[in-house]
Scaffold this motif. Sequence first.
Motif, mmCIF file in Angstrom:
data_model
loop_
_atom_site.group_PDB
_atom_site.id
_atom_site.type_symbol
_atom_site.label_atom_id
_atom_site.label_comp_id
_atom_site.label_asym_id
_atom_site.label_seq_id
_atom_site.Cartn_x
_atom_site.Cartn_y
_atom_site.Cartn_z
ATOM 1 N N ASP A 3 0.834 -1.212 0.000
ATOM 2 C CA ASP A 3 0.000 0.000 0.000
ATOM 3 C C ASP A 3 0.874 1.270 0.000
ATOM 4 O O ASP A 3 1.687 1.475 0.903
ATOM 5 C CB ASP A 3 -0.895 -0.028 1.242
ATOM 6 C CG ASP A 3 -1.865 1.124 1.262
ATOM 7 O OD1 ASP A 3 -2.861 1.059 0.523
ATOM 8 O OD2 ASP A 3 -1.610 2.109 1.992
ATOM 9 N N LYS A 4 0.657 2.111 -1.006
ATOM 10 C CA LYS A 4 1.518 3.296 -1.160
ATOM 11 C C LYS A 4 1.308 4.316 -0.049
ATOM 12 O O LYS A 4 2.250 4.966 0.401
ATOM 13 C CB LYS A 4 1.278 3.938 -2.527
ATOM 14 C CG LYS A 4 1.842 3.104 -3.660
ATOM 15 C CD LYS A 4 1.989 3.916 -4.934
ATOM 16 C CE LYS A 4 2.688 3.127 -6.017
ATOM 17 N NZ LYS A 4 1.984 1.893 -6.421
ATOM 18 N N LYS A 5 0.046 4.455 0.401
ATOM 19 C CA LYS A 5 -0.238 5.439 1.465
ATOM 20 C C LYS A 5 0.486 5.053 2.746
ATOM 21 O O LYS A 5 1.004 5.897 3.465
ATOM 22 C CB LYS A 5 -1.751 5.505 1.716
ATOM 23 C CG LYS A 5 -2.470 6.352 0.708
ATOM 24 C CD LYS A 5 -3.890 6.662 1.191
ATOM 25 C CE LYS A 5 -4.813 6.741 -0.001
ATOM 26 N NZ LYS A 5 -5.989 5.896 0.098
ATOM 27 N N MET A 6 0.496 3.752 3.020
ATOM 28 C CA MET A 6 1.152 3.284 4.237
ATOM 29 C C MET A 6 2.673 3.503 4.145
ATOM 30 O O MET A 6 3.319 3.839 5.136
ATOM 31 C CB MET A 6 0.844 1.800 4.436
ATOM 32 C CG MET A 6 0.671 1.446 5.858
ATOM 33 S SD MET A 6 -1.032 1.335 6.363
ATOM 34 C CE MET A 6 -1.420 -0.263 5.724
ATOM 35 N N GLU A 16 4.049 5.931 2.489
ATOM 36 C CA GLU A 16 4.204 7.385 2.715
ATOM 37 C C GLU A 16 4.194 7.686 4.219
ATOM 38 O O GLU A 16 5.016 8.447 4.721
ATOM 39 C CB GLU A 16 3.079 8.171 2.012
ATOM 40 C CG GLU A 16 3.292 8.360 0.524
ATOM 41 C CD GLU A 16 4.669 8.933 0.177
ATOM 42 O OE1 GLU A 16 5.054 9.960 0.755
ATOM 43 O OE2 GLU A 16 5.362 8.323 -0.660
ATOM 44 N N LEU A 17 3.226 7.069 4.921
ATOM 45 C CA LEU A 17 3.146 7.256 6.381
ATOM 46 C C LEU A 17 4.440 6.829 7.059
ATOM 47 O O LEU A 17 4.918 7.474 7.994
ATOM 48 C CB LEU A 17 2.009 6.423 6.980
ATOM 49 C CG LEU A 17 0.584 6.953 6.967
ATOM 50 C CD1 LEU A 17 -0.296 6.064 7.835
ATOM 51 C CD2 LEU A 17 0.512 8.401 7.448
ATOM 52 N N PRO A 30 -5.384 -2.993 2.978
ATOM 53 C CA PRO A 30 -4.086 -2.324 2.884
ATOM 54 C C PRO A 30 -3.088 -2.954 3.851
ATOM 55 O O PRO A 30 -3.437 -3.225 5.006
ATOM 56 C CB PRO A 30 -4.391 -0.873 3.307
ATOM 57 C CG PRO A 30 -5.866 -0.735 3.270
ATOM 58 C CD PRO A 30 -6.461 -2.098 3.436
#
Length: 233
Positions: free
Chosen positions: A125-128, A130-131, A190
Motif C-alpha cells: 500500500d503506497k499510502k502506508m 508514505e506514512l 491495505p
Amino acid sequence: MSNKKIAIMGAMPEEIAPILEKLGTYKTTQYANNKYYEASYKGVDLVIAYSKIGKVFSTLTATTMIEHFGAEILLFSGVAGAISSTLKVGDLIVATQLSQHDLDITAFGHPFGYVPEGAVFIEADKKMIELSKEVATSMGKSVKEGIIATGDQFVANEERKNWIGSTFDADALEMEGASVAVVCDALDVPFFILRAISDAADMDASFSFDEFLETSAIESAEFVMKMVDKIIE
Ligand code: ADE
C-alpha cells in the motif's frame, strides 16, 4: 485518523512479544491452532498474532485475522536476511513489492515467481509507505524501501541469496511477506510489511539470526507501533 481494526502480525513469538509487552493487557483467543490477542489501543481495536514460520502458516494467520477477526488494515513486523550490501544488522526495510522466490513453473515457460492468474510482484500500500516516511523522520531513523523476496527456505548461502537478488531485484528475503501480501491484495486490505535485518543470508546466517533475532525484532516492533500511532492519529 482511522479507527479501522488493525492486525499486527509476526511469524515468531519474538516478533510480537515487544508489542504485547507494550499493550500490557489483552484478550487471548485460541482459534485454528493458533492464539490471537485482541486489545483496544488508543480507542482502536487491534488483533495480534504470530503465525509460525513460512508461507502456509502466514497465509492462514493473515486470512484468519481478516476473515474471522475483522481486521481492515494489516501490519507485519519481523526480521529478514539482507541481500543488499547497504543493509546491516538492525537496519529497517519497508517492502514496496513482494515476490515468492521459490515459486517455480519455469518448465512451462513462465518466469520465476509466477503462476497463471497470479503476479510475480504484489505491490504494498503506497499510502502506508508514505506514512512510514513520516514515522521514520519523527523517529530520526532511516528506513530503506525495497523489494522483499519470500520463500519456504532459511537462506544461508551466498549463491542462492545472489540468485534471489538478481532474479527479483530484491533487497531482503524472508519467509512470510509475499504470502501475507497475496492474502491482503486478494481481500483488499491495505498492508505494510516491515523487517529489521537479522543476518546477511550467507554462511553465517544461522548464527547471526540467533544472535540478533530478539534485538532486530524489537527494532521492527517499535517502528510498527509508531505506524499504528500514525494511522490512528
Ligand atoms: N529471516 C531472517 N533471516 C532469514 C534468512 N536468512 N532466510 C530466510 N528468512 C530469514
